[in-house]
Enzyme design. Structure first.
Site, mmCIF file in Angstrom:
data_model
loop_
_atom_site.group_PDB
_atom_site.id
_atom_site.type_symbol
_atom_site.label_atom_id
_atom_site.label_comp_id
_atom_site.label_asym_id
_atom_site.label_seq_id
_atom_site.Cartn_x
_atom_site.Cartn_y
_atom_site.Cartn_z
ATOM 1 N N TYR A 83 0.834 -1.203 0.000
ATOM 2 C CA TYR A 83 0.000 0.000 0.000
ATOM 3 C C TYR A 83 0.869 1.254 0.000
ATOM 4 O O TYR A 83 0.642 2.183 -0.785
ATOM 5 C CB TYR A 83 -0.917 -0.021 1.220
ATOM 6 C CG TYR A 83 -1.926 1.103 1.264
ATOM 7 C CD1 TYR A 83 -3.018 1.119 0.409
ATOM 8 C CD2 TYR A 83 -1.795 2.140 2.183
ATOM 9 C CE1 TYR A 83 -3.953 2.137 0.452
ATOM 10 C CE2 TYR A 83 -2.726 3.170 2.241
ATOM 11 C CZ TYR A 83 -3.803 3.161 1.374
ATOM 12 O OH TYR A 83 -4.727 4.177 1.422
ATOM 13 N N THR A 119 -14.327 6.123 7.617
ATOM 14 C CA THR A 119 -14.892 5.503 6.422
ATOM 15 C C THR A 119 -15.049 3.997 6.645
ATOM 16 O O THR A 119 -14.437 3.430 7.552
ATOM 17 C CB THR A 119 -13.968 5.700 5.204
ATOM 18 O OG1 THR A 119 -12.733 5.008 5.437
ATOM 19 C CG2 THR A 119 -13.692 7.180 4.947
#
Length: 267
Positions: free
Chosen positions: A156, A193
């Protein structure tokens, strides 16, 4: 509804939830026609319907950022519906946390393809359309992890750091081409989120704090997590024509996380 983006057509990837949905909703509230592009049909359609119910202009397009054919189809749908594209927000992404030595090559490749290849394909295919539409803006949603290393996030971090530099190269090439297309990157920190929720239980405690709030309290100097609107406001700022002299920039929206001393990081 606002009017800062009246007449503009915006494509937002990963728009069925979280940051992407927040970005799409804010553009629509400011007068833009928005294409919510995502692989999540149910939530994507619902998000587009919600925008229309509020008086905005929006459609959902099933879209896989890792597929060239999908990019070509979504661009065709957008041009057919709205006539062109002025703004692209490459927001789709994701993390599969794992120690580097334990990570499968499949997971490594998936994360680079999703987070980096997807944005490459978007810029490759959408830039000419923005040029044909009279110019505009591309905003790539990278991450604070593209600026600083995170344990368990080798792929990532690598992908998001690559996206930061890919943004700068694209900005440079477009500036030299004089095609009136600006390219910038946004680097969110800890945001409330569903993606962050998948990394924790997101349960409220007796004081009403979620696990994400508690984590933000440890690593962000402001001591709280951001919300999608915080990222959306940054994206709209970079995308607006008033900011015509901003290209190749990287905007950190992380509550000061990147400036926190190392001992503030509890891993």
């Amino acid at each position: 509804m606002g009017s800062r983006f009246d007449g503009k057509v915006v494509v937002v990837t990963g728009a069925a939830s979280g940051i992407g949905m927040g970005i799409a909703g804010q553009f629509a509230a400011e007068g833009a026609s928005v294409v919510l592009a995502d692989i999540d049909d149910i939530n994507g359609e619902e998000a587009a319907k919600s925008i229309r119910s509020a008086g905005g202009s929006a459609i959902f397009a099933r879209h896989d950022v890792m597929s060239e054919d999908s990019w070509i189809a979504t661009i065709a749908t957008t041009k057919s519906e709205f006539g062109g594209i002025n703004i692209l927000v490459n927001n789709a992404g994701g993390n599969r946390p794992s120690r580097l030595v334990d990570m499968s090559f499949e997971d490594w490749r998936f994360q680079l393809t999703l987070n980096l290849d997807g944005a490459f394909l978007g810029m490759k295919y959408v830039t000419p359309v923005i040029t044909e539409s009279g110019g505009g803006s591309i905003v790539n949603v990278s991450s604070e992890a593209g600026m600083n290393p995170w344990v368990d996030s080798a792929a990532y971090c690598a992908a998001k750091a690559g996206l930061k530099m890919l943004t700068k190269v694209a900005a440079l090439e477009n500036a030299y081409d004089k095609n009136n297309v600006r390219v910038n990157s946004i680097h969110p920190g800890i945001i409330q989120t569903p993606a962050w929720g998948s990394l924790s239980s997101l349960t409220d405690d007796e004081e009403g704090q979620t696990d994400v709030d508690k984590f933000a309290n440890l690593v962000a100097p402001v001591k709280y997590a951001g919300k999608p609107i915080d990222i959306a406001n940054g994206v709209l700022f970079l995308a607006h024509d008033d900011n015509r002299y901003i290209t190749g920039a990287e905007l950190l929206i992380d509550g000061g996380q990147a400036i926190a001393p190392p001992n503030a990081m509890t891993l």
